[in-house]
Motif scaffolding. Structure first.
Motif, short mmCIF file in Angstrom:
data_model
loop_
_atom_site.label_atom_id
_atom_site.label_comp_id
_atom_site.label_asym_id
_atom_site.label_seq_id
_atom_site.Cartn_x
_atom_site.Cartn_y
_atom_site.Cartn_z
N GLY A 231 0.84 -1.21 0.00
CA GLY A 231 0.00 0.00 0.00
C GLY A 231 0.87 1.25 0.00
O GLY A 231 2.01 1.22 -0.45
N GLY A 232 0.34 2.35 0.52
CA GLY A 232 1.10 3.60 0.56
C GLY A 232 2.24 3.50 1.56
O GLY A 232 2.09 2.87 2.60
N ARG B 245 0.70 -1.62 -5.03
CA ARG B 245 -0.70 -2.04 -4.92
C ARG B 245 -0.86 -3.12 -5.98
O ARG B 245 -0.47 -2.93 -7.13
N SER B 246 -1.39 -4.28 -5.59
CA SER B 246 -1.46 -5.41 -6.52
C SER B 246 -2.90 -5.78 -6.84
O SER B 246 -3.64 -6.24 -5.97
N ARG C 46 -5.85 -9.42 -5.54
CA ARG C 46 -7.28 -9.35 -5.23
C ARG C 46 -8.04 -10.52 -5.84
O ARG C 46 -9.23 -10.71 -5.57
N GLY D 159 -1.56 -0.72 5.34
CA GLY D 159 -2.81 -0.19 5.85
C GLY D 159 -3.93 -1.22 5.84
O GLY D 159 -3.67 -2.42 5.67
N ASP D 160 -5.16 -0.75 5.99
CA ASP D 160 -6.28 -1.70 6.14
C ASP D 160 -6.49 -2.58 4.90
O ASP D 160 -6.89 -3.74 5.01
N GLY D 161 -6.19 -2.04 3.71
CA GLY D 161 -6.30 -2.86 2.49
C GLY D 161 -5.34 -4.04 2.55
O GLY D 161 -5.71 -5.19 2.24
N SER D 162 -4.13 -3.76 2.96
CA SER D 162 -3.11 -4.82 3.06
C SER D 162 -3.54 -5.88 4.08
O SER D 162 -3.30 -7.07 3.89
N THR E 166 -6.67 -6.58 4.88
CA THR E 166 -7.79 -7.34 4.30
C THR E 166 -7.25 -8.45 3.41
O THR E 166 -7.69 -9.60 3.47
N GLY E 167 -6.25 -8.11 2.59
CA GLY E 167 -5.62 -9.10 1.72
C GLY E 167 -5.02 -10.24 2.54
O GLY E 167 -5.19 -11.42 2.22
N ILE F 261 -7.78 -12.53 4.05
CA ILE F 261 -8.37 -13.43 3.05
C ILE F 261 -7.38 -14.56 2.74
O ILE F 261 -7.75 -15.74 2.68
P1 ATP Z 1 -3.00 2.81 2.44
O1 ATP Z 1 -3.50 3.09 3.83
O2 ATP Z 1 -1.77 3.54 2.12
O3 ATP Z 1 -4.06 2.95 1.38
P2 ATP Z 1 -3.47 0.02 2.22
O4 ATP Z 1 -2.76 -1.18 2.72
O5 ATP Z 1 -4.86 0.25 2.74
O6 ATP Z 1 -2.54 1.26 2.46
P3 ATP Z 1 -4.51 -0.72 -0.39
O7 ATP Z 1 -4.09 -0.28 -1.75
O8 ATP Z 1 -5.92 -0.56 0.02
O9 ATP Z 1 -3.49 -0.01 0.61
O10 ATP Z 1 -4.14 -2.28 -0.24
C1 ATP Z 1 -2.84 -2.75 -0.55
C2 ATP Z 1 -2.92 -4.03 -1.29
O11 ATP Z 1 -3.59 -5.02 -0.49
C3 ATP Z 1 -3.77 -3.97 -2.56
O12 ATP Z 1 -3.03 -3.47 -3.66
C4 ATP Z 1 -4.13 -5.44 -2.77
O13 ATP Z 1 -3.06 -6.14 -3.35
C5 ATP Z 1 -4.29 -5.91 -1.31
N1 ATP Z 1 -5.73 -5.90 -0.99
C6 ATP Z 1 -6.48 -4.86 -0.58
N2 ATP Z 1 -7.78 -5.22 -0.45
C7 ATP Z 1 -7.85 -6.52 -0.80
C8 ATP Z 1 -8.90 -7.48 -0.89
N3 ATP Z 1 -10.16 -7.15 -0.58
N4 ATP Z 1 -8.60 -8.73 -1.29
C9 ATP Z 1 -7.33 -9.06 -1.59
N5 ATP Z 1 -6.29 -8.21 -1.52
C10 ATP Z 1 -6.53 -6.96 -1.14
#
Ligand code: ATP
Length: 328
Positions: free
Chosen positions: A14-15, A76-77, A81, A106-109, A111-112, A115
């Motif tokens: 992520g960021g 970001r991948s 996903r 962050g929270d996206g990472s 969540t990945g 899962i």
């Molecule tokens: P920031 O706070 O900087 O946005 P982040 O970790 O929340 O950081 P994201 O771009 O939301 O950044 O997530 C980072 C990576 O995590 C994504 O590019 C993706 O590879 C993975 N990811 C996020 N959400 C999911 C999901 N629902 N399922 C699978 N992988 C996910």
């Protein structure tokens, strides 16, 4: 101690945020301390899918505690996903004999990671690295303290020029969903008004408040605006509105942007990163998985990923009141 984990991967995702390098260093050294092999995974989940790995030992992380950014790079991948992408990632981890990973992001990472854990029963642990401080389960995320100091420093400099020219500055800071940065730097930088996503001041009240502060003898003003402020106007639209509805000020805008993510991490962030890395590795060793490491009242803590990603961190309402009192 359960000691089934022999090799741990570490990635930043992520960021980026200041303190990520210090956290990588801590994970690597905690692994070395516990006689566990550590593998650096480049470019977040993208590098995991590609098998872009590097073996790291205690010496590979020398000289990075004070560096911003991340030596492992971040990404970001989109592929991660998808189940196909995650299956590829799992195969790469198995091929490299990696038993668990620590993701700094962050929270996206998270969540990945959650899962991935559900699909492959693979041990995972998270370290919150984001300047926004918008994650539940920790009072501070990595990089937040550094970002606050960076922004206050910028505000101080802008104030020098603002007061020399009777200027009113709108300063936009990061914070799309939460106003932690804006609220804190607004108080610390002596802002006349602070516009945050949690509160709608309204344009008329903003102008009224600026008029009041001008009347009280102030010759310059700073308004700190979070990216996602509730009024819903861009800083440039705010400037236009104030230009049209208020006289006697030369109104300017400064968007601080990505400089807020950079720079050498503060002492607080370096110490926090060091503590979080040790906690993440030792939690994995003792058989824990699917948690985010956090800090609460200066004690290290674990929050299940599902709670960390679902919740929304709240601003401290006392700070709003203090800010109102300070701008009398
Ligand atoms: P920031 O706070 O900087 O946005 P982040 O970790 O929340 O950081 P994201 O771009 O939301 O950044 O997530 C980072 C990576 O995590 C994504 O590019 C993706 O590879 C993975 N990811 C996020 N959400 C999911 C999901 N629902 N399922 C699978 N992988 C996910």
């Amino acid at each position: 101690m359960l000691h089934t984990i022999k090799k741990i991967g570490v990635l930043t995702s992520g960021g980026d945020s200041p303190g990520m390098n210090a956290a990588i260093r801590s994970v690597v050294r905690a692994c070395a301390f516990h006689d566990i092999k550590c593998i650096g995974i480049y470019r977040g989940y993208e590098g995991m899918i590609d098998g872009d790995f590097i073996e790291m030992d205690a010496r590979s992380v020398k000289g990075i505690i004070n560096k911003g950014g991340t030596i492992l790079k971040s990404a970001r991948s989109k592929e991660f996903r998808t189940i196909e992408g995650r299956t590829k990632a799992h195969e790469q981890l198995k091929k490299a004999d990696i038993d668990a990973f620590v993701v700094i992001g962050g929270d996206g990472s998270f969540t990945g990671a959650m899962i991935f854990n559900q699909e492959f029963n693979f041990p995972v642990m998270g370290i919150p690295g984001t300047i926004d401080n918008d994650i539940v389960g920790t009072s501070h995320t990595l990089g937040y303290d550094t970002a606050l100091n960076t922004v206050v420093d910028a505000i101080d400099k802008i104030r020098d020029t603002a007061s020399s020219h009777n200027r009113l500055f709108f300063i936009e800071v990061m914070g799309r969903d939460v106003g932690h940065i804006a609220l804190n730097v607004g108080i610390a930088g002596g802002a006349e008004e602070i516009l945050i996503p949690e509160e709608d001041l309204g344009l008329d009240r903003l102008v009224e408040s600026l008029r009041r502060s001008k009347k009280s003898g102030k010759s310059s003003s700073i308004v700190v605006v979070a990216e996602g402020d509730k009024i819903g106007k861009s800083v440039f639209e705010l400037k236009d509105y104030v230009d049209q509805n208020m006289e006697g000020y030369d109104v300017r805008v400064s968007v601080l942007g990505h400089m807020q993510r950079g720079g050498s991490p503060s002492c607080f962030d370096r110490v926090l990163a060091s503590r979080m890395g040790v906690k993440a590795v030792e939690s994995l060793i003792t058989g824990k998985s699917n948690y985010m490491v956090g800090i609460k009242n200066d004690v290290m803590d674990l929050t299940p990923f599902d709670q960390a990603v679902k919740g929304k961190s709240k601003i401290n309402m006392e700070l709003l009141r203090v800010s109102d009192i300070m701008t009398i």
